[in-house]
Design a protein around this motif. Sequence first.
Motif, PDB file in Angstrom:
ATOM      1  N   ARG A  62     -65.030 -67.565  44.920  1.00  0.00           N
ATOM      2  CA  ARG A  62     -65.440 -67.903  43.728  1.00  0.00           C
ATOM      3  C   ARG A  62     -66.444 -68.830  43.850  1.00  0.00           C
ATOM      4  O   ARG A  62     -67.524 -68.826  43.617  1.00  0.00           O
ATOM      5  CB  ARG A  62     -64.323 -68.355  43.005  1.00  0.00           C
ATOM      6  CG  ARG A  62     -64.898 -68.990  41.340  1.00  0.00           C
ATOM      7  CD  ARG A  62     -63.476 -69.555  40.574  1.00  0.00           C
ATOM      8  NE  ARG A  62     -63.984 -69.955  39.359  1.00  0.00           N
ATOM      9  CZ  ARG A  62     -64.272 -71.095  39.250  1.00  0.00           C
ATOM     10  NH1 ARG A  62     -64.660 -72.163  40.205  1.00  0.00           N
ATOM     11  NH2 ARG A  62     -64.890 -71.641  38.043  1.00  0.00           N
ATOM     12  N   LEU A 150     -71.007 -60.943  37.472  1.00  0.00           N
ATOM     13  CA  LEU A 150     -69.689 -61.335  37.684  1.00  0.00           C
ATOM     14  C   LEU A 150     -69.616 -63.023  37.516  1.00  0.00           C
ATOM     15  O   LEU A 150     -68.789 -63.617  37.046  1.00  0.00           O
ATOM     16  CB  LEU A 150     -69.479 -61.090  39.312  1.00  0.00           C
ATOM     17  CG  LEU A 150     -68.312 -61.685  40.010  1.00  0.00           C
ATOM     18  CD1 LEU A 150     -67.079 -61.148  39.282  1.00  0.00           C
ATOM     19  CD2 LEU A 150     -68.355 -61.337  41.511  1.00  0.00           C
ATOM     20  N   GLU A 153     -70.108 -63.801  33.586  1.00  0.00           N
ATOM     21  CA  GLU A 153     -68.829 -63.367  32.785  1.00  0.00           C
ATOM     22  C   GLU A 153     -67.359 -63.628  33.090  1.00  0.00           C
ATOM     23  O   GLU A 153     -66.512 -63.742  32.391  1.00  0.00           O
ATOM     24  CB  GLU A 153     -68.808 -61.846  32.668  1.00  0.00           C
ATOM     25  CG  GLU A 153     -70.088 -61.325  31.999  1.00  0.00           C
ATOM     26  CD  GLU A 153     -70.372 -59.935  32.056  1.00  0.00           C
ATOM     27  OE1 GLU A 153     -69.258 -59.207  32.471  1.00  0.00           O
ATOM     28  OE2 GLU A 153     -71.505 -59.329  31.651  1.00  0.00           O
ATOM     29  N   ARG A 154     -67.213 -64.092  34.600  1.00  0.00           N
ATOM     30  CA  ARG A 154     -65.953 -64.269  35.202  1.00  0.00           C
ATOM     31  C   ARG A 154     -65.599 -65.387  35.778  1.00  0.00           C
ATOM     32  O   ARG A 154     -64.539 -66.073  35.944  1.00  0.00           O
ATOM     33  CB  ARG A 154     -65.505 -63.143  35.895  1.00  0.00           C
ATOM     34  CG  ARG A 154     -65.137 -61.769  35.197  1.00  0.00           C
ATOM     35  CD  ARG A 154     -64.800 -60.575  36.072  1.00  0.00           C
ATOM     36  NE  ARG A 154     -63.813 -60.569  36.848  1.00  0.00           N
ATOM     37  CZ  ARG A 154     -63.225 -60.179  37.852  1.00  0.00           C
ATOM     38  NH1 ARG A 154     -63.807 -59.175  38.228  1.00  0.00           N
ATOM     39  NH2 ARG A 154     -62.046 -60.360  38.469  1.00  0.00           N
ATOM     40  N   ARG A 158     -65.850 -67.548  31.040  1.00  0.00           N
ATOM     41  CA  ARG A 158     -64.777 -66.387  30.810  1.00  0.00           C
ATOM     42  C   ARG A 158     -64.984 -65.813  29.280  1.00  0.00           C
ATOM     43  O   ARG A 158     -64.929 -66.731  28.450  1.00  0.00           O
ATOM     44  CB  ARG A 158     -63.282 -67.148  30.912  1.00  0.00           C
ATOM     45  CG  ARG A 158     -62.256 -65.847  30.453  1.00  0.00           C
ATOM     46  CD  ARG A 158     -62.142 -64.610  31.148  1.00  0.00           C
ATOM     47  NE  ARG A 158     -61.619 -65.065  32.567  1.00  0.00           N
ATOM     48  CZ  ARG A 158     -61.614 -64.121  33.426  1.00  0.00           C
ATOM     49  NH1 ARG A 158     -61.767 -62.601  33.122  1.00  0.00           N
ATOM     50  NH2 ARG A 158     -60.938 -64.240  34.654  1.00  0.00           N
ATOM     51  N   ASP A 162     -62.908 -58.578  26.906  1.00  0.00           N
ATOM     52  CA  ASP A 162     -63.050 -57.867  28.082  1.00  0.00           C
ATOM     53  C   ASP A 162     -64.177 -57.080  28.420  1.00  0.00           C
ATOM     54  O   ASP A 162     -64.257 -56.113  27.737  1.00  0.00           O
ATOM     55  CB  ASP A 162     -61.701 -57.305  28.280  1.00  0.00           C
ATOM     56  CG  ASP A 162     -61.640 -56.741  29.853  1.00  0.00           C
ATOM     57  OD1 ASP A 162     -62.392 -57.132  30.757  1.00  0.00           O
ATOM     58  OD2 ASP A 162     -60.601 -55.989  30.205  1.00  0.00           O
ATOM     59  N   SER A 164     -64.923 -55.746  31.307  1.00  0.00           N
ATOM     60  CA  SER A 164     -64.519 -55.103  32.678  1.00  0.00           C
ATOM     61  C   SER A 164     -65.066 -53.625  32.743  1.00  0.00           C
ATOM     62  O   SER A 164     -65.427 -53.242  33.623  1.00  0.00           O
ATOM     63  CB  SER A 164     -63.095 -55.287  33.212  1.00  0.00           C
ATOM     64  OG  SER A 164     -62.232 -54.887  32.113  1.00  0.00           O
ATOM     65  N   ASP A 169     -68.839 -54.129  39.321  1.00  0.00           N
ATOM     66  CA  ASP A 169     -68.924 -55.423  40.214  1.00  0.00           C
ATOM     67  C   ASP A 169     -69.648 -55.379  41.259  1.00  0.00           C
ATOM     68  O   ASP A 169     -69.636 -54.048  42.059  1.00  0.00           O
ATOM     69  CB  ASP A 169     -67.514 -55.888  40.385  1.00  0.00           C
ATOM     70  CG  ASP A 169     -66.801 -56.732  39.348  1.00  0.00           C
ATOM     71  OD1 ASP A 169     -67.607 -57.137  38.448  1.00  0.00           O
ATOM     72  OD2 ASP A 169     -65.527 -56.537  39.441  1.00  0.00           O
TER      73      ASP A 169
END
Length: 235
Positions: A62, A150, A153-154, A158, A162, A164, A169
């Motif tokens: 991360r 990525l 959004e994550r 956050r 969702d 996903s 990715d």
Amino acid sequence: MSFESDFEKMTTAVKAAEDEIVMAAMFHETWKPAAFDEDLRARIGTSYAAHSFNIVRIALRREMILALMRVWDRSKEAVRMTAIAEKLKDERFFQDLVAKRAVRLGMAASGVEALLTEALDQKRQAVLSLVRKYAEGGPGHVAFKKIKALRDERLAHRQAVDASAARDDPDDKEVEAFYVDSLSVVTFLLSLVLAKAFDLNEAGDVYRHHAKFFWAGARGERTEGHPNYRKPTGE
């Protein structure tokens, strides 16, 4: 705006890029054994220690992506790699940069400024080529968009919804290529703008070497050699 003002801003940005990319290298090279070393993963195994191992692995990944993307962010407060590239395209700015370097080196009156121009232009073109690679229409733009999504959004934020299912990715090869190219572009900028010889790929090798020694002793409590290892009964 004067050349000196533009140059000062670029110098500040390149120094910030160096700080961020060094952090990215630290995180990435420390993360790689945790992701790909099969012996290490076998030593961790299915253990209580594996939970903390995975936390460290996720955190390193991360932070690496966050540091890497800060080099390429376009906000006014960020490094703004694309803005650096745009300024380097300006021939007047580049010639002033060469002249400044020539004076600093005492080469302005020696008749070799043309050679200096050629040497610095090679680095300038290398920077511009790498930035174009990840710009819209470039061969790396799709991967760049994946990594940015990525992060956005994550990792940095956050989303409440969702996304996903719609998000594609980046894979490890795409992230690795972007990382290596980012090391290269900052290496070229350090030489071009700051007259600093610092090969960031070699710096990555150093952190990779250190990581080997760190992870060599890592093992779960179910693996012999761990302080809390207990030989299974019946053996």
